[in-house]
Design an enzyme around this catalytic site. Structure first.
Site, short mmCIF file in Angstrom:
data_model
loop_
_atom_site.label_atom_id
_atom_site.label_comp_id
_atom_site.label_asym_id
_atom_site.label_seq_id
_atom_site.Cartn_x
_atom_site.Cartn_y
_atom_site.Cartn_z
N ASN A 193 15.64 -11.06 7.33
CA ASN A 193 15.25 -12.36 6.77
C ASN A 193 13.81 -12.63 7.21
O ASN A 193 13.58 -12.96 8.37
CB ASN A 193 16.21 -13.44 7.30
CG ASN A 193 15.75 -14.84 6.94
OD1 ASN A 193 14.93 -15.01 6.04
ND2 ASN A 193 16.29 -15.84 7.63
N TRP A 194 12.90 -12.47 6.28
CA TRP A 194 11.49 -12.62 6.65
C TRP A 194 11.06 -14.07 6.76
O TRP A 194 9.92 -14.36 7.13
CB TRP A 194 10.60 -11.92 5.61
CG TRP A 194 10.59 -10.43 5.71
CD1 TRP A 194 11.24 -9.65 6.64
CD2 TRP A 194 9.91 -9.53 4.84
NE1 TRP A 194 10.99 -8.33 6.40
CE2 TRP A 194 10.18 -8.22 5.30
CE3 TRP A 194 9.10 -9.69 3.72
CZ2 TRP A 194 9.66 -7.09 4.67
CZ3 TRP A 194 8.58 -8.57 3.09
CH2 TRP A 194 8.86 -7.28 3.57
N LYS A 195 11.91 -14.99 6.35
CA LYS A 195 11.55 -16.42 6.36
C LYS A 195 10.23 -16.60 5.60
O LYS A 195 9.99 -15.90 4.62
CB LYS A 195 11.49 -16.94 7.79
CG LYS A 195 12.73 -16.52 8.57
CD LYS A 195 12.88 -17.15 9.91
CE LYS A 195 14.15 -16.61 10.55
NZ LYS A 195 14.56 -17.34 11.72
N HIS A 221 21.67 -20.89 5.49
CA HIS A 221 20.96 -20.53 6.73
C HIS A 221 20.69 -21.80 7.55
O HIS A 221 20.44 -22.87 6.99
CB HIS A 221 19.64 -19.83 6.40
CG HIS A 221 18.99 -19.24 7.61
ND1 HIS A 221 18.19 -19.99 8.45
CD2 HIS A 221 19.05 -18.00 8.14
CE1 HIS A 221 17.78 -19.21 9.45
NE2 HIS A 221 18.29 -18.00 9.28
N GLU A 277 25.77 -17.17 13.08
CA GLU A 277 24.46 -17.38 13.68
C GLU A 277 24.48 -18.67 14.48
O GLU A 277 24.31 -19.77 13.91
CB GLU A 277 23.39 -17.49 12.59
CG GLU A 277 23.22 -16.22 11.78
CD GLU A 277 21.80 -16.11 11.25
OE1 GLU A 277 21.17 -15.10 11.48
OE2 GLU A 277 21.32 -17.08 10.62
P1 PGA Z 1 15.88 -14.43 14.62
O1 PGA Z 1 16.36 -15.09 13.23
O2 PGA Z 1 16.35 -12.99 14.59
O3 PGA Z 1 14.37 -14.54 14.59
O4 PGA Z 1 16.51 -15.20 15.71
C1 PGA Z 1 17.65 -14.86 12.72
C2 PGA Z 1 17.82 -15.53 11.39
O5 PGA Z 1 17.02 -16.41 11.05
O6 PGA Z 1 18.72 -15.23 10.63
#
Ligand code: PGA
Length: 309
Positions: free
Chosen positions: A69-71, A156, A227
């Site tokens: 997940n590159w955001k 998310h 998560e």
């Molecule tokens: P992170 O993010 O690995 O940077 O904690 C996980 C996610 O947003 O799914």
């Protein structure tokens, strides 16, 4: 620029990716033990009464799903560089890799992955709860399919922080399934909820609302990601026991809500997964793979995490 490899070349190059097209072209195809199957190919194999590999604690067999997940990171040029880097890093066999870039890089990344001969699938980070229409700024499921997405992250925690409630997450799940996308439904508690002993009940509520309208025939296309919200982007991770308890809780809720089919979806862990902790987290009973943010911006780290799955 390299042309996409056809399946024979991929097999000869010892990169046994099997697609649905391969299986249609050759229904008797022997599937090598280390082959990676695309989701559609996995469905076809299951329809033949066989099960793709990898056993979890519930005895269900599946290959690990490793999702980047590159955001809100990476331009199109950087997405191309990532695909080239991933090809160099020789991402592992036996896992299904998915990359979810920003909407603007979907098309470019899809083309770059194909040019590199990588059977990595594309996902989106969000989807509009509406179909096409007067919804300024929204990206409809149909548009994601058009640019080659197979997957979409739904619910998310960063979307939930931005105001998404369970009902909205449920609508996004519905439009995704209707468009034949494969949703990755994220659930998880805040630190306050965990401290108050409410982690399991919060996750139960999130599942109950989001999955209310999911039919038996749709379950196989779902993936879940546990998560814990306090572990995302913080470098903090729950203990192995805490993760295992929640993965098992999610599996029990899935079966309670969806019947036998609830054993099918992969349940991933996400939240500060890094190359150094991946093997430990991925080895936990019931862990079907990883949803990775920060560490997945680097193709070498992403490949290293995949290798640990
Ligand atoms: P992170 O993010 O690995 O940077 O904690 C996980 C996610 O947003 O799914």
């Amino acid at each position: 620029m390299r042309a996409p490899l056809d399946s024979d070349t991929r097999l000869m190059a010892n990169r046994p990716w099997i697609t649905a097209r391969d299986l249609h072209a050759n229904p008797d195809l022997e599937i090598p033990a280390d082959a990676t199957l695309t989701p559609l190919a996995r469905d076809l194999v299951r329809a033949r009464g066989q099960e793709p590999r990898r056993a979890d604690s519930a005895g269900a067999r599946r290959e690990a799903l490793v999702v980047a997940n590159w955001k809100s990171h990476k331009t199109r040029a950087e997405a191309r560089a990532f695909a080239a880097g991933l090809a160099q890093a020789q991402a592992t066999h036996g896992v299904q890799l998915v990359v979810c870039p920003p909407f603007t890089a979907l098309d470019t990344l899809g083309a770059a992955l194909a040019e590199e001969g990588l059977a990595v699938e594309l996902g989106a980070q969000d989807v509009s709860p509406h179909g096409e229409g007067a919804h300024t700024g929204e990206v409809a499921a149909r548009h994601l399919v058009e640019v080659g997405c197979r997957w979409v992250i739904v619910g998310h925690s960063e979307r939930r922080y931005a105001g998404e409630d369970d009902a909205l997450v449920a609508r996004k799940l519905r439009v995704s399934l209707d468009a034949e996308l494969q949703p990755i439904l994220c659930v998880g508690e805040t630190l306050e909820e965990r401290k108050a002993g409410r982690a399991e009940s919060v996750v139960s509520r999130q599942l109950e609302v989001a999955l209310a309208g999911v039919s038996a025939g749709e379950v196989g296309r779902l993936a879940l990601a546990y998560e814990p919200r306090w572990a995302i982007g913080t470098g903090l991770t729950p203990t192995g026991t805490e993760v295992t308890e929640l993965l098992q809780h999610i599996r029990r809720r899935l079966v309670a809500q969806l019947g036998e089919g609830g054993a099918a979806p992969a349940v991933l862990y996400g939240g500060s997964v890094k190359p150094k902790n991946a093997a430990e987290l991925m080895g936990l009973p019931g862990c079907g793979g990883a949803l990775i943010g920060g560490a997945a911006l680097d193709p070498v780290a992403f490949a290293a995490i995949a290798a640990a799955c």
